[in-house]
Design a protein around this motif. Structure first.
Motif, PDB file in Angstrom:
ATOM      1  N   ALA A   1       0.836  -1.201   0.000  1.00  0.00           N
ATOM      2  CA  ALA A   1       0.000   0.000   0.000  1.00  0.00           C
ATOM      3  C   ALA A   1       0.870   1.250   0.000  1.00  0.00           C
ATOM      4  O   ALA A   1       0.610   2.197  -0.753  1.00  0.00           O
ATOM      5  CB  ALA A   1      -0.939  -0.003   1.208  1.00  0.00           C
ATOM      6  N   LYS A   2       1.909   1.239   0.810  1.00  0.00           N
ATOM      7  CA  LYS A   2       2.809   2.401   0.889  1.00  0.00           C
ATOM      8  C   LYS A   2       3.537   2.600  -0.445  1.00  0.00           C
ATOM      9  O   LYS A   2       3.596   3.710  -0.968  1.00  0.00           O
ATOM     10  CB  LYS A   2       3.816   2.209   2.019  1.00  0.00           C
ATOM     11  CG  LYS A   2       4.720   3.394   2.215  1.00  0.00           C
ATOM     12  CD  LYS A   2       5.658   3.189   3.366  1.00  0.00           C
ATOM     13  CE  LYS A   2       6.576   4.401   3.493  1.00  0.00           C
ATOM     14  NZ  LYS A   2       7.649   4.174   4.434  1.00  0.00           N
ATOM     15  N   ASP A   3       4.078   1.525  -1.016  1.00  0.00           N
ATOM     16  CA  ASP A   3       4.832   1.618  -2.266  1.00  0.00           C
ATOM     17  C   ASP A   3       3.961   2.080  -3.437  1.00  0.00           C
ATOM     18  O   ASP A   3       4.433   2.780  -4.329  1.00  0.00           O
ATOM     19  CB  ASP A   3       5.463   0.264  -2.613  1.00  0.00           C
ATOM     20  CG  ASP A   3       6.600  -0.105  -1.673  1.00  0.00           C
ATOM     21  OD1 ASP A   3       7.056   0.770  -0.905  1.00  0.00           O
ATOM     22  OD2 ASP A   3       7.017  -1.277  -1.702  1.00  0.00           O
ATOM     23  N   MET A   4       2.706   1.664  -3.443  1.00  0.00           N
ATOM     24  CA  MET A   4       1.804   2.002  -4.552  1.00  0.00           C
ATOM     25  C   MET A   4       0.962   3.244  -4.268  1.00  0.00           C
ATOM     26  O   MET A   4       0.132   3.634  -5.078  1.00  0.00           O
ATOM     27  CB  MET A   4       0.864   0.822  -4.855  1.00  0.00           C
ATOM     28  CG  MET A   4       1.570  -0.395  -5.408  1.00  0.00           C
ATOM     29  SD  MET A   4       2.259  -0.061  -7.024  1.00  0.00           S
ATOM     30  CE  MET A   4       3.995  -0.176  -6.695  1.00  0.00           C
ATOM     31  N   ASN A   5       1.176   3.837  -3.080  1.00  0.00           N
ATOM     32  CA  ASN A   5       0.402   5.027  -2.677  1.00  0.00           C
ATOM     33  C   ASN A   5      -1.103   4.721  -2.696  1.00  0.00           C
ATOM     34  O   ASN A   5      -1.912   5.492  -3.203  1.00  0.00           O
ATOM     35  CB  ASN A   5       0.730   6.215  -3.576  1.00  0.00           C
ATOM     36  CG  ASN A   5       0.329   7.527  -2.935  1.00  0.00           C
ATOM     37  OD1 ASN A   5       0.228   7.621  -1.719  1.00  0.00           O
ATOM     38  ND2 ASN A   5       0.092   8.533  -3.751  1.00  0.00           N
ATOM     39  N   ALA A   6      -1.437   3.553  -2.158  1.00  0.00           N
ATOM     40  CA  ALA A   6      -2.824   3.095  -2.110  1.00  0.00           C
ATOM     41  C   ALA A   6      -3.319   3.144  -0.671  1.00  0.00           C
ATOM     42  O   ALA A   6      -2.553   2.927   0.264  1.00  0.00           O
ATOM     43  CB  ALA A   6      -2.913   1.660  -2.630  1.00  0.00           C
ATOM     44  N   PRO A   7      -4.595   3.408  -0.467  1.00  0.00           N
ATOM     45  CA  PRO A   7      -5.156   3.394   0.892  1.00  0.00           C
ATOM     46  C   PRO A   7      -5.087   1.971   1.468  1.00  0.00           C
ATOM     47  O   PRO A   7      -5.616   1.030   0.877  1.00  0.00           O
ATOM     48  CB  PRO A   7      -6.604   3.837   0.713  1.00  0.00           C
ATOM     49  CG  PRO A   7      -6.751   4.293  -0.699  1.00  0.00           C
ATOM     50  CD  PRO A   7      -5.589   3.778  -1.462  1.00  0.00           C
ATOM     51  N   LEU A   8      -4.436   1.820   2.607  1.00  0.00           N
ATOM     52  CA  LEU A   8      -4.245   0.507   3.223  1.00  0.00           C
ATOM     53  C   LEU A   8      -5.574  -0.189   3.483  1.00  0.00           C
ATOM     54  O   LEU A   8      -5.704  -1.390   3.247  1.00  0.00           O
ATOM     55  CB  LEU A   8      -3.430   0.633   4.521  1.00  0.00           C
ATOM     56  CG  LEU A   8      -3.199  -0.661   5.294  1.00  0.00           C
ATOM     57  CD1 LEU A   8      -2.463  -1.686   4.436  1.00  0.00           C
ATOM     58  CD2 LEU A   8      -2.447  -0.385   6.587  1.00  0.00           C
ATOM     59  N   ASP A   9      -6.571   0.555   3.978  1.00  0.00           N
ATOM     60  CA  ASP A   9      -7.860  -0.082   4.282  1.00  0.00           C
ATOM     61  C   ASP A   9      -8.495  -0.695   3.034  1.00  0.00           C
ATOM     62  O   ASP A   9      -9.085  -1.774   3.084  1.00  0.00           O
ATOM     63  CB  ASP A   9      -8.816   0.906   4.959  1.00  0.00           C
ATOM     64  CG  ASP A   9      -9.151   2.119   4.105  1.00  0.00           C
ATOM     65  OD1 ASP A   9      -8.273   2.597   3.348  1.00  0.00           O
ATOM     66  OD2 ASP A   9     -10.294   2.610   4.202  1.00  0.00           O
ATOM     67  N   LYS A  10      -8.337  -0.047   1.882  1.00  0.00           N
ATOM     68  CA  LYS A  10      -8.895  -0.592   0.632  1.00  0.00           C
ATOM     69  C   LYS A  10      -8.123  -1.825   0.181  1.00  0.00           C
ATOM     70  O   LYS A  10      -8.703  -2.784  -0.324  1.00  0.00           O
ATOM     71  CB  LYS A  10      -8.863   0.467  -0.479  1.00  0.00           C
ATOM     72  CG  LYS A  10      -9.705   1.678  -0.198  1.00  0.00           C
ATOM     73  CD  LYS A  10     -11.153   1.370  -0.341  1.00  0.00           C
ATOM     74  CE  LYS A  10     -11.982   2.628  -0.151  1.00  0.00           C
ATOM     75  NZ  LYS A  10     -13.377   2.360   0.017  1.00  0.00           N
ATOM     76  N   VAL A  11      -6.800  -1.810   0.367  1.00  0.00           N
ATOM     77  CA  VAL A  11      -5.981  -2.965   0.009  1.00  0.00           C
ATOM     78  C   VAL A  11      -6.397  -4.153   0.870  1.00  0.00           C
ATOM     79  O   VAL A  11      -6.627  -5.255   0.356  1.00  0.00           O
ATOM     80  CB  VAL A  11      -4.474  -2.657   0.171  1.00  0.00           C
ATOM     81  CG1 VAL A  11      -3.631  -3.911   0.008  1.00  0.00           C
ATOM     82  CG2 VAL A  11      -4.033  -1.581  -0.817  1.00  0.00           C
ATOM     83  N   LEU A  12      -6.503  -3.954   2.175  1.00  0.00           N
ATOM     84  CA  LEU A  12      -6.883  -5.037   3.087  1.00  0.00           C
ATOM     85  C   LEU A  12      -8.288  -5.554   2.771  1.00  0.00           C
ATOM     86  O   LEU A  12      -8.536  -6.766   2.779  1.00  0.00           O
ATOM     87  CB  LEU A  12      -6.791  -4.566   4.539  1.00  0.00           C
ATOM     88  CG  LEU A  12      -5.374  -4.258   5.045  1.00  0.00           C
ATOM     89  CD1 LEU A  12      -5.432  -3.606   6.418  1.00  0.00           C
ATOM     90  CD2 LEU A  12      -4.516  -5.511   5.066  1.00  0.00           C
ATOM     91  N   GLU A  13      -9.200  -4.638   2.489  1.00  0.00           N
ATOM     92  CA  GLU A  13     -10.577  -5.029   2.156  1.00  0.00           C
ATOM     93  C   GLU A  13     -10.605  -5.877   0.885  1.00  0.00           C
ATOM     94  O   GLU A  13     -11.259  -6.919   0.834  1.00  0.00           O
ATOM     95  CB  GLU A  13     -11.416  -3.755   1.964  1.00  0.00           C
ATOM     96  CG  GLU A  13     -12.868  -4.002   1.615  1.00  0.00           C
ATOM     97  CD  GLU A  13     -13.616  -2.710   1.383  1.00  0.00           C
ATOM     98  OE1 GLU A  13     -14.436  -2.684   0.450  1.00  0.00           O
ATOM     99  OE2 GLU A  13     -13.374  -1.726   2.108  1.00  0.00           O
TER     100      GLU A  13
END
Length: 178
Positions: free
Chosen positions: A159-171
């Motif tokens: 999530a950090k490397d791709m600048n993605a929201p962690l909650d969306k990645v986990l979901e």
């Protein structure tokens, strides 16, 4: 809402009045799975059953969506001239589009309308910007999930490397594991 407005309390469903919903779009609103536009000048929809298209809801509702960018495909010359005007902002040779063009020019001269129109354009740009950001977020989440699934990277790092929201990645990860 249209059905509720057309029926008085106690009236039977069969007493619904015909209703027409028209959309006039500058660009083709429909694409296939390869993101290619269908290119029709007019799309007409009626409510039918997904499981059996022979079953019609019979709500007397018709939705018609005009695609001004495909004005050349339109058979009806009056509709074609109108769609051409919408797409190019150039009046045709017919009386209707000439009168419409004159009305547009008259309205543009109205100061209140210009202020309202400018505010509407700002609102539209805000919506467009938000949609683009949402699309970028979705792509970043997809990329992060690929990192996790293919390269065994932790969801937090991905999530950090791709600048993605962690909650969306986990979901998304939890949904893909179901």
């Amino acid at each position: 809402m249209i059905d509720m407005d057309s029926l008085m309390k106690g009236q039977d469903y069969s007493e619904l009045k015909d209703s027409y919903i028209l959309f006039i779009c500058k660009r083709d609103p429909f694409k296939d799975e390869r993101e290619k536009h269908y290119g029709l000048s007019c799309y007409t929809f009626k409510n039918t059953c997904s499981e059996n298209p022979a079953v019609n809801l019979n709500d007397k509702s018709l939705k018609v969506i005009y695609n001004a960018s495909a004005y050349n495909e339109e058979k009806d010359e009056k509709v074609k001239a109108f769609l051409h005007f919408i797409h190019t902002n150039e009046p045709g040779k017919d009386d209707f589009t000439n009168r419409l063009s004159a009305l547009v020019e008259q309205i543009k001269d109205n100061e209140k309308f210009r202020r309202d129109y400018a505010a509407m354009n700002l609102h539209d740009r805000d919506i467009t910007r938000a949609a683009k950001q949402e699309g970028a977020n979705e792509k970043a989440v997809e990329n992060a999930i690929t990192l996790v699934q293919k390269y065994n990277v932790s969801p937090e790092s991905a999530a950090k490397d791709m600048n993605a929201p962690l909650d969306k990645v986990l979901e998304s990860l939890s949904k893909s594991r179901l």
